[in-house]
Design an enzyme around this catalytic site. Structure first.
Site, PDB file in Angstrom:
ATOM      1  N   THR A  10     -23.105  11.744  14.245  1.00 13.48           N
ATOM      2  CA  THR A  10     -22.898  13.093  14.764  1.00 13.48           C
ATOM      3  C   THR A  10     -23.302  13.076  16.224  1.00 13.48           C
ATOM      4  OG1 THR A  10     -23.607  15.408  14.690  1.00 13.48           O
ATOM      5  CG2 THR A  10     -25.206  13.789  13.939  1.00 13.48           C
ATOM      6  N   LYS A  15     -28.056  19.174  15.044  1.00  9.89           N
ATOM      7  CA  LYS A  15     -28.006  18.519  13.736  1.00  9.89           C
ATOM      8  C   LYS A  15     -28.964  17.329  13.729  1.00  9.89           C
ATOM      9  CE  LYS A  15     -23.113  19.139  12.451  1.00  9.89           C
ATOM     10  NZ  LYS A  15     -21.899  18.351  12.153  1.00  9.89           N
ATOM     11  N   ASP A  71     -20.340  16.863   8.230  1.00 10.92           N
ATOM     12  CA  ASP A  71     -19.346  17.840   8.666  1.00 10.92           C
ATOM     13  C   ASP A  71     -19.674  19.145   7.962  1.00 10.92           C
ATOM     14  OD1 ASP A  71     -17.096  18.051  10.506  1.00 10.92           O
ATOM     15  OD2 ASP A  71     -16.034  18.824   8.753  1.00 10.92           O
ATOM     16  N   PHE A 151     -28.725  27.042  15.926  1.00 10.24           N
ATOM     17  CA  PHE A 151     -27.537  26.823  16.750  1.00 10.24           C
ATOM     18  C   PHE A 151     -26.325  27.406  16.035  1.00 10.24           C
ATOM     19  CE2 PHE A 151     -25.377  23.342  14.387  1.00 10.24           C
ATOM     20  CZ  PHE A 151     -26.386  23.007  13.500  1.00 10.24           C
ATOM     21  N   TYR A 153     -23.614  29.256  14.265  1.00 10.05           N
ATOM     22  CA  TYR A 153     -23.512  30.584  13.659  1.00 10.05           C
ATOM     23  C   TYR A 153     -24.852  31.093  13.113  1.00 10.05           C
ATOM     24  CZ  TYR A 153     -18.482  29.608  13.851  1.00 10.05           C
ATOM     25  OH  TYR A 153     -17.201  29.316  14.277  1.00 10.05           O
ATOM     26  N   LYS A 174     -35.600  26.903   7.679  1.00 10.75           N
ATOM     27  CA  LYS A 174     -34.147  26.836   7.482  1.00 10.75           C
ATOM     28  C   LYS A 174     -33.793  25.614   6.646  1.00 10.75           C
ATOM     29  CE  LYS A 174     -29.752  25.879   9.782  1.00 10.75           C
ATOM     30  NZ  LYS A 174     -29.062  25.397  10.976  1.00 10.75           N
ATOM     31  N   HIS A 179     -27.669  24.778   3.741  1.00 13.93           N
ATOM     32  CA  HIS A 179     -26.633  23.830   3.316  1.00 13.93           C
ATOM     33  C   HIS A 179     -26.983  22.367   3.612  1.00 13.93           C
ATOM     34  CE1 HIS A 179     -26.288  25.560   7.227  1.00 13.93           C
ATOM     35  NE2 HIS A 179     -25.407  24.684   7.656  1.00 13.93           N
TER      36      HIS A 179
HETATM   37  P1  ITT Z   1     -20.333  16.521  15.114  1.00 12.98           P
HETATM   38  O1  ITT Z   1     -18.886  16.562  14.717  1.00 12.98           O
HETATM   39  O2  ITT Z   1     -20.619  15.580  16.237  1.00 12.98           O
HETATM   40  O3  ITT Z   1     -21.256  16.302  13.952  1.00 12.98           O
HETATM   41  P2  ITT Z   1     -19.965  19.384  15.527  1.00 12.98           P
HETATM   42  O4  ITT Z   1     -20.830  20.432  16.192  1.00 12.98           O
HETATM   43  O5  ITT Z   1     -18.534  19.298  15.965  1.00 12.98           O
HETATM   44  O6  ITT Z   1     -20.730  17.989  15.690  1.00 12.98           O
HETATM   45  P3  ITT Z   1     -19.111  20.284  12.915  1.00 12.98           P
HETATM   46  O7  ITT Z   1     -17.684  19.947  13.146  1.00 12.98           O
HETATM   47  O8  ITT Z   1     -19.698  19.982  11.579  1.00 12.98           O
HETATM   48  O9  ITT Z   1     -20.051  19.579  13.978  1.00 12.98           O
HETATM   49  O10 ITT Z   1     -19.441  21.789  13.283  1.00 12.98           O
HETATM   50  C1  ITT Z   1     -18.862  22.886  12.727  1.00 12.98           C
HETATM   51  C2  ITT Z   1     -19.284  24.141  13.434  1.00 12.98           C
HETATM   52  O11 ITT Z   1     -20.225  24.818  12.599  1.00 12.98           O
HETATM   53  C3  ITT Z   1     -19.916  24.032  14.819  1.00 12.98           C
HETATM   54  O12 ITT Z   1     -19.457  25.139  15.585  1.00 12.98           O
HETATM   55  C4  ITT Z   1     -21.390  24.188  14.555  1.00 12.98           C
HETATM   56  O13 ITT Z   1     -22.034  24.826  15.637  1.00 12.98           O
HETATM   57  C5  ITT Z   1     -21.414  25.059  13.312  1.00 12.98           C
HETATM   58  N1  ITT Z   1     -22.530  24.672  12.450  1.00 12.98           N
HETATM   59  C6  ITT Z   1     -22.666  23.498  11.778  1.00 12.98           C
HETATM   60  N2  ITT Z   1     -23.839  23.484  11.116  1.00 12.98           N
HETATM   61  C7  ITT Z   1     -24.446  24.656  11.381  1.00 12.98           C
HETATM   62  C8  ITT Z   1     -25.679  25.226  11.015  1.00 12.98           C
HETATM   63  O14 ITT Z   1     -26.552  24.577  10.262  1.00 12.98           O
HETATM   64  N3  ITT Z   1     -25.977  26.447  11.473  1.00 12.98           N
HETATM   65  C9  ITT Z   1     -25.115  27.125  12.241  1.00 12.98           C
HETATM   66  N4  ITT Z   1     -23.938  26.664  12.660  1.00 12.98           N
HETATM   67  C10 ITT Z   1     -23.600  25.433  12.228  1.00 12.98           C
END
Ligand code: ITT
Length: 200
Positions: A10, A15, A71, A151, A153, A174, A179
């Site tokens: 990632t 994360k 993801d 971060f 949402y 958290k 999740h």
């Molecule tokens: P990587 O692909 O490098 O892991 P990314 O930020 O693109 O990073 P995702 O595609 O999984 O990762 O992200 C999906 C979206 O959901 C992204 O806008 C994140 O900010 C949000 N997101 C993921 N996990 C979250 C969490 O625990 N709390 C709040 N928002 C989250």
């Protein structure tokens, strides 16, 4: 025996921090930045499962390392599961957390059903084998963002049974109910039960 080295597939610093808190006792954690990966990891699939696998296999096939990808997506019931797999780019390119949150609030304006769930799909790669683990948490989307932690949402997601958003909780709090933490529990039980690294 030292801790097993694990690369996190990632590029999201938030994360990485959460995963270090969840797994730091068990693994020697490294990032793909240390492998010199500079381009964005591919995520062109049509599901969280596909994207998660894609990120892990991108790193595994190039570097043959033990790695773990994440993801995640937010699925809002009244929006038919959106933003879902498009969560990161809901408001378009480039990825922008604040713009995504503004768009979500606007889309839900006047809608009474605020229910949503956050989902994480982890993909673990070790020596050519892949395993996936899913975690989810139910909650509601609040109409005014609250809190400065976390971060994405987090400022608008309030888990069911709580009166605070994820952004109003500490990272440790958290992680205990979200999740990602839930998916990690499954991953950790798998590692323990399969005694995965015991013969290594
Ligand atoms: P990587 O692909 O490098 O892991 P990314 O930020 O693109 O990073 P995702 O595609 O999984 O990762 O992200 C999906 C979206 O959901 C992204 O806008 C994140 O900010 C949000 N997101 C993921 N996990 C979250 C969490 O625990 N709390 C709040 N928002 C989250």
């Amino acid at each position: 025996m030292g801790k097993q080295r694990l690369y996190l597939a990632t590029q999201n610093q938030h994360k990485i921090e959460e995963i270090k808190d969840l797994l730091g006792d068990l693994f020697d954690i490294h990032t793909v930045f240390e492998l010199g990966v500079q381009i964005e990891l591919p995520e062109t699939g049509s599901s969280l499962q596909e994207n998660s696998h894609q990120k892990a296999s991108y790193i595994a096939s190039r570097f043959s390392v033990t790695c773990l990808s994440d993801d995640s997506g937010l699925e809002v019931h009244a929006l038919g599961g959106a933003p879902g797999v498009y969560s990161a780019r809901y408001a378009g390119e480039p990825k922008d957390d604040a713009a995504n949150v503004r768009k979500l609030i606007a889309e839900l304006d006047g809608i009474l059903d605020r229910s949503a769930r956050f989902v994480t799909v982890l993909t673990f790669h070790h020596e050519g084998q892949y395993f996936s683990f899913e975690g989810e948490v139910q909650g509601d989307i609040v109409s005014i963002p609250r809190g400065d932690h976390g971060f994405g949402y987090d400022p608008v997601f309030q888990p069911a049974g709580y009166d605070r958003t994820f952004a109003e909780m500490t990272m440790v709090e958290k992680n205990q109910l979200a999740h990602r933490g839930r998916a990690m529990l499954k991953f950790k039980s798998f590692i323990d039960e399969a005694a995965f690294f015991s013969d290594k």
